[in-house]
Design an enzyme around this catalytic site. Sequence first.
Site, PDB file in Angstrom:
ATOM      1  N   SER A 106       0.656  -1.105   0.294  1.00  0.00           N
ATOM      2  CA  SER A 106       0.250   0.504  -0.095  1.00  0.00           C
ATOM      3  C   SER A 106       0.912   1.241  -0.436  1.00  0.00           C
ATOM      4  CB  SER A 106      -1.019   0.486   1.237  1.00  0.00           C
ATOM      5  OG  SER A 106      -2.078   0.418   1.011  1.00  0.00           O
TER       6      SER A 106
ATOM      7  N   ASP B  10      -8.384  -7.084  -4.694  1.00  0.00           N
ATOM      8  CA  ASP B  10      -7.883  -5.489  -4.326  1.00  0.00           C
ATOM      9  C   ASP B  10      -8.514  -4.460  -4.987  1.00  0.00           C
ATOM     10  OD1 ASP B  10      -6.933  -3.218  -3.516  1.00  0.00           O
ATOM     11  OD2 ASP B  10      -4.698  -3.854  -2.684  1.00  0.00           O
TER      12      ASP B  10
ATOM     13  N   HIS C 242      -7.575  -5.196  -0.686  1.00  0.00           N
ATOM     14  CA  HIS C 242      -6.512  -4.986  -0.312  1.00  0.00           C
ATOM     15  C   HIS C 242      -5.899  -5.319   1.145  1.00  0.00           C
ATOM     16  CE1 HIS C 242      -3.778  -2.117  -0.558  1.00  0.00           C
ATOM     17  NE2 HIS C 242      -3.822  -1.894   0.791  1.00  0.00           N
TER      18      HIS C 242
END
Lengths: 386, 386
Positions: free
Chosen positions: B154, B320, B353
């Site tokens: 991320s 995701d 995610h």
Amino acid sequence: MGARNGAASNGKRVHFPPEKPLVTDGGRVIAPLTIAYETYGALNEAKNNAILLCHALTGDQYAAGVHPVTGKPGWWDVLVGPGRPFDTNRFFIISTNVVGGCMGTTGPASINLATARPFGLDFPVVTIRDMVRAQAMLIDHLGIETLFCVAGGSMGGMQVLQWAASYPERVFAAMPIATAPRHSSQNIAFHEVGRQAVMADPDWRAGRYLEAGVRPEKGLAVARMAAHITYLSEQALQRKFGRKLQDRAAPTFSFDADFQIESYLRYQGLAFVERFDANSYLFVTRACDYFDLAADYGGSLALAFKGSKTRFCVISFTSDWLYPTSDSRAIVHALNAGGASVSFVEIESDKGHDAFLLYEPDFFATTRGFLEAAANARGIARAAGL
Amino acid sequence: MGARNGAASNGKRVHFPPEKPLVTDGGRVIAPLTIAYETYGALNEAKNNAILLCHALTGDQYAAGVHPVTGKPGWWDVLVGPGRPFDTNRFFIISTNVVGGCMGTTGPASINLATARPFGLDFPVVTIRDMVRAQAMLIDHLGIETLFCVAGGSMGGMQVLQWAASYPERVFAAMPIATAPRHSSQNIAFHEVGRQAVMADPDWRAGRYLEAGVRPEKGLAVARMAAHITYLSEQALQRKFGRKLQDRAAPTFSFDADFQIESYLRYQGLAFVERFDANSYLFVTRACDYFDLAADYGGSLALAFKGSKTRFCVISFTSDWLYPTSDSRAIVHALNAGGASVSFVEIESDKGHDAFLLYEPDFFATTRGFLEAAANARGIARAAGL
């Protein structure tokens, strides 16, 4: 467009006295009940050309013409009017504000006669079925036995499905668009964020803001911003805004609205609070969350439509991730299993959930074709001289 | 797990004096600068076994062991430890709190020596590159010339990409996971909602809440709730929560947390405000929004990696939707075009995610395999007796 298609607001109201209460799914009573509605076109002598349009979460009865509050075209003005798919030369269009709403139908901002102050959270939590029950009361009042069609998108589509399940004999044709037979976990989650945003605003005052002369505008704006993202698609956002800066050549290294998307979202939030009541937002989102049509039929969606003679046209949009095509497919499978007549069209569009409110040629052609065929089957005369 | 893998918090700090300032992309100066970090394992004599782990938006330096504030395992505790993919018997793991954060590294809650009060919004808006610059200062301080690996997911993955672009000769291997080379319009939109939720809270007080002895907890909780939805997948939400009710057999027809997903989200919001500073949330989200690596290279992402000798392992997860596989593919294409060595793995997972923080066998096997091969290529000795 409103002036052009001559669909001026007619501000209609029907008041049901306490003797004709709306009993809600939660076992509460709404009485007296006012329903605010608009009509476009004329009811024919056979009373067989009436179409009920059901609005989405933050929509209202102003489907066509100029909205009297915003001054903008009604939410389906592109679709409703003379010569348009919902042809006001041929059909009699009815559009009501849902119960719990804030444009004239009884809702949380209405005065509670028992206390002489606005209901606020004392208003009964209503369901999609309660909304449909109220609409049926209006249709009775108008002397219409069978609706030619019930149509709507998103929460409006839920009402369409509920109409078809609750009153199959009163619905000749049904168009549930960009909708789902039940609210998903993710959809409930987004609604809960919006409600918590409203309730976090100290100006919400436990729902009693009207009496205090304030409004939870900041919280409601945040709720709208979060929801608005879910109405669009990643592709549409990238195409329209991308990473473009707003009126500047370089980032400001600040928390100003550097990016166009930020500016756009802030505007959406501000514009929304001008026209919508915060408590109504709580109630309409809650109604969607509680929607689970199969649950009322022992968990079988097919049973909800068993033996239905209604003609269905189910429509979804490829980039809608709020009510994706898989939701529409679940509806279609249930209709097939229930033995109903159904056509299903998935419209290619990158505009996300909001596509059902926009001019999309394939969507318009589908709507026009379905309504014409159904109207011919029902023997509704074409408009003279057109 | 922390106690088991012996990775106790060591609460390390390095203080850079005013003579060694961090000059930000926005042209501001952060000085003095404190960097809070943790280390796990030992640096070998050749100083060639150091791995820098970069944390995500609301992560911190506590990658492994027990988090001293929450009492829960560190964010990558499942991956970091003796015999785990990031093997502390073989590697020296460094994990820093980013500049702008709130776990010891200088950020908006730090005291501004010029005013003797917390920075608040006077703190410079920092970028991912600024975070990486600060990390490079720490790596210099530790006497490490070349990192064996930089890894993170991320926002952590953005730092990995920035490291590889800014200091290619200092990064032997790089693992950008569940990330993107630039923040999309939709991602900026979700961040803007979060910031507006914080700023809408009157307890935010234009960022000066610490001096007032209050905290914008409600606004920050709403921000977290909205963000949390984007970390999960529709499928995972449906599987874990669906429409299940919380401790009750029937809906209450109220605004209580009837559904488990509502209860879960509310808990996520409440837990978050216990450990995170609201202004830091504004700064770290802003850093992500500004991230657009290609923009620093005339719009060509390939140029950012031209001639790079770093070995890359790019990882994405199928469900995701915050940083979808298409974002990782864009990174891979640029690496290929830049002539870099890259392997790319898309991991099948329905966990959205957040999968990069969870035990996913294929993810673990990929990480282990990549690190072992790279370590062997670099001649890093295996841990003795293992």
